[in-house]
Scaffold this active site. Structure first.
Site, PDB file in Angstrom:
ATOM      1  N   HIS A 263      -4.918   1.533   7.439  1.00  0.00           N
ATOM      2  CA  HIS A 263      -3.560   2.066   7.540  1.00  0.00           C
ATOM      3  C   HIS A 263      -3.372   3.237   6.566  1.00  0.00           C
ATOM      4  CE1 HIS A 263       0.976   1.297   7.926  1.00  0.00           C
ATOM      5  NE2 HIS A 263       0.916   2.029   6.832  1.00  0.00           N
ATOM      6  N   GLU A 264      -3.872   3.075   5.336  1.00  0.00           N
ATOM      7  CA  GLU A 264      -3.725   4.141   4.326  1.00  0.00           C
ATOM      8  C   GLU A 264      -4.617   5.348   4.661  1.00  0.00           C
ATOM      9  OE1 GLU A 264      -1.232   3.693   2.750  1.00  0.00           O
ATOM     10  OE2 GLU A 264      -1.067   1.525   2.776  1.00  0.00           O
TER      11      GLU A 264
ATOM     12  N   HIS B 239      -2.861   7.488   7.082  1.00  0.00           N
ATOM     13  CA  HIS B 239      -1.863   8.360   6.434  1.00  0.00           C
ATOM     14  C   HIS B 239      -2.523   9.639   5.905  1.00  0.00           C
ATOM     15  CE1 HIS B 239       1.907   6.194   6.469  1.00  0.00           C
ATOM     16  NE2 HIS B 239       1.392   5.112   5.920  1.00  0.00           N
TER      17      HIS B 239
ATOM     18  N   GLY C 275       0.839  -1.191   0.000  1.00  0.00           N
ATOM     19  CA  GLY C 275       0.000   0.000   0.000  1.00  0.00           C
ATOM     20  C   GLY C 275       0.878   1.246   0.000  1.00  0.00           C
TER      21      GLY C 275
ATOM     22  N   CYS D 107       5.374  -0.228   7.905  1.00  0.00           N
ATOM     23  CA  CYS D 107       5.077   0.947   7.084  1.00  0.00           C
ATOM     24  C   CYS D 107       6.338   1.375   6.344  1.00  0.00           C
ATOM     25  CB  CYS D 107       4.587   2.087   7.976  1.00  0.00           C
ATOM     26  SG  CYS D 107       4.187   3.590   7.057  1.00  0.00           S
ATOM     27  N   LEU D 108       6.166   1.727   5.081  1.00  0.00           N
ATOM     28  CA  LEU D 108       7.310   2.167   4.274  1.00  0.00           C
ATOM     29  C   LEU D 108       7.905   3.465   4.816  1.00  0.00           C
ATOM     30  CD1 LEU D 108       5.732   1.429   0.782  1.00  0.00           C
ATOM     31  CD2 LEU D 108       7.508   0.083   1.930  1.00  0.00           C
TER      32      LEU D 108
ATOM     33  N   GLN E  73       2.631   9.950   1.786  1.00  0.00           N
ATOM     34  CA  GLN E  73       3.981   9.402   1.971  1.00  0.00           C
ATOM     35  C   GLN E  73       4.986   9.910   0.950  1.00  0.00           C
ATOM     36  OE1 GLN E  73       2.221   5.231   2.375  1.00  0.00           O
ATOM     37  NE2 GLN E  73       4.052   5.047   3.636  1.00  0.00           N
TER      38      GLN E  73
HETATM   39  O1  GNR Z   1       3.837  -2.577   2.873  1.00  0.00           O
HETATM   40  C1  GNR Z   1       3.098  -2.438   3.849  1.00  0.00           C
HETATM   41  N1  GNR Z   1       2.788  -3.502   4.625  1.00  0.00           N
HETATM   42  C2  GNR Z   1       1.801  -3.479   5.607  1.00  0.00           C
HETATM   43  C3  GNR Z   1       1.734  -4.553   6.490  1.00  0.00           C
HETATM   44  C4  GNR Z   1       0.766  -4.591   7.453  1.00  0.00           C
HETATM   45  C5  GNR Z   1      -0.148  -3.570   7.557  1.00  0.00           C
HETATM   46  C6  GNR Z   1      -0.086  -2.488   6.711  1.00  0.00           C
HETATM   47  C7  GNR Z   1       0.876  -2.456   5.727  1.00  0.00           C
HETATM   48  S1  GNR Z   1       0.916  -1.113   4.637  1.00  0.00           S
HETATM   49  C8  GNR Z   1       2.603  -1.102   4.205  1.00  0.00           C
HETATM   50  C9  GNR Z   1       2.881  -0.077   3.135  1.00  0.00           C
HETATM   51  C10 GNR Z   1       2.656   1.299   3.703  1.00  0.00           C
HETATM   52  O2  GNR Z   1       3.404   1.856   4.467  1.00  0.00           O
HETATM   53  N2  GNR Z   1       1.533   1.879   3.365  1.00  0.00           N
HETATM   54  O3  GNR Z   1       1.239   3.080   3.871  1.00  0.00           O
HETATM   55 NI    NI Z   2       2.292   3.186   5.773  1.00  0.00          NI
END
Ligand code: GNR
Ligand code: NI
Length: 165
Positions: free
Chosen positions: A135-136, A139, A46, A93-94, A51
């Protein structure tokens, strides 16, 4: 297409609330193409526009093993269908590279969003997709998964990331 730079916690730009998309044009298509390329280049599942420092309500997701099922969500809204049902998941999270924490989130949700053409869509996701969507959306509201854990843990993670640089 182009790979964009991903902002890292504790960059304050990650705290900006993104604005709704009003125009569904070629510029938006270029943005989502770049976001997908950027996400795939780092094996993410995601990526929110926040980001890469773009404060618009757009996120891309692909949880398929073959990485060939991109989902582009614009102006997403999440409705919690049953607030009593939650599930734990180890999130990463990236923008917080190298750290994983168990986060509890609602497991029964509905996602309402617009696609690239501006058409209204609705899905009832299951499993991992439920986690990634929330999660997104976090953000896009300037929130990170580390905001769901203790301040002590969050500060430790921040200090480690700052030292790495
Ligand atoms: O790559 C991602 N893996 C992930 C694993 C568990 C829950 C959420 C994620 S999202 C993340 C990519 C990211 O940072 N998206 O904002
Ligand atoms: Ni993230």
């Amino acid at each position: 297409m182009a790979i964009r730079k991903i902002l890292k916690f504790p960059d304050q730009d990650l705290r900006t609330k993104a604005e709704n998309i009003a125009v569904f044009d070629d510029e938006l298509k270029v943005l989502t193409d770049d976001m997908l390329e950027t996400m795939y280049s780092v094996n993410g599942i995601g990526l929110a526009a926040t980001q890469i420092g773009i404060h618009k309500r757009v996120a891309v997701i692909d949880i398929s093993p073959e990485k060939n099922e991109p989902l582009i969500i614009i102006n997403p809204e999440v409705e919690i269908l049953d607030a009593t049902k939650k599930e734990d998941y180890d999130e990463g999270c990236l923008s917080v590279p190298g750290f994983f924490e168990t986060i509890s989130r609602p497991s029964e949700i509905k996602l309402i969003y617009k696609n690239l053409e501006g058409s209204q869509k609705e899905i009832k996701p299951e499993g991992l997709l439920t986690k990634v969507i929330q999660h997104e959306l976090d953000h896009l509201n300037g929130r990170l998964f580390v905001d769901h854990i203790s301040q002590l843990k969050r500060r430790r993670i921040r200090n480690k990331i700052v030292k790495q640089k």
